[in-house]
Design an enzyme around this catalytic site. Structure first.
Site: not given
Lengths: 130, 102
Positions: A77-79, A82
């Site tokens: 998941v892209c931080i 997110a």
């Protein structure tokens, strides 16, 4: 062959997460490898374990988590995406002073470098989105 | 094939199918999935463009997405081949790259 998959759309928005999951399942069934599934933009919303769809509906978060457990998939998941959308793991929740985390089993939070690496390491990068 | 192009939005909603058909090179493949399959219906405003493009590019539509929209096999433009997810995987593997027209 080694595939990487990008999911840019949340669950239950249109169809991208469903299509990506079906593609991943079909690729694995044919003996291909999935190097990584990268969840970007609204796609990060697939990664909350607080998803509670009606019982007769498919639970996309659970479907991804189960597929990951079965095939040891790397669900990233892209931080930045997110954090904007309130998807947190325990470390991020602590760092941001939040009272809980919501990341679903099998998903991990990391950066865009993971997408670049997936593009380099995989033979094909297949994108699903809005 | 050099490139597999995927189009997932209805051509009546966005111009991604029209743009893709303009840009796809000879020998490329074009896969219509999700709402894009609506364009592959016989008699649709895009039927002619798809049939013409099929002379130089292989055009596919995802069968489960056609079925989900009530479009039967016999209602699909003849030049358009139908594939299931397994066929989608094969097309992606056979192509040198996959380009999603989002």
């Amino acid at each position: 062959m080694r595939f990487a998959i990008v999911v840019n759309e949340g669950p239950y928005t249109h169809q991208a997460s469903d299509s990506a999951w079906q593609f991943a399942k079909a690729a694995l069934a044919k003996g291909h490898e999935i190097f990584r599934v990268f969840f970007y933009h609204d796609g990060v919303n697939n990664a909350t374990r607080y998803t509670v769809p009606p019982q007769d509906d498919r639970n996309l978060q659970k479907l991804w988590s189960e597929l990951a457990a079965e095939h040891e998939l790397d669900l990233v998941v892209c931080i930045a995406a997110a954090q904007r959308r309130g998807i947190l793991d325990a470390d991020e929740a602590k760092r941001q002073g939040k009272d809980g985390d919501n990341i679903a089993p099998g998903f991990r939070i990391s950066g865009l470098g993971q997408l670049i690496e997936a593009g380099i390491q995989a033979d094909r990068l297949v994108t699903f989105g809005d | 094939m050099p490139t597999l192009h995927t189009v997932n939005k209805s051509p009546f909603e966005r111009n991604s199918l029209a743009t893709c058909l303009e840009r796809a090179a000879g020998g490329d493949g074009v896969l219509l999935c999700e709402d894009a399959v609506i364009g592959a219906r016989k008699g649709s405003a895009f039927a002619k463009a798809l049939a013409e493009k099929a002379a130089t590019c292989a055009i596919y539509a995802l069968a489960p997405d056609l079925a989900a929209r009530g479009i039967k096999g016999e209602d699909v433009v003849e030049a358009v081949k139908t594939v299931d997810y397994s066929g989608f995987v094969d097309l992606a593997a056979d192509a040198d790259r996959v380009c999603a027209w989002l």
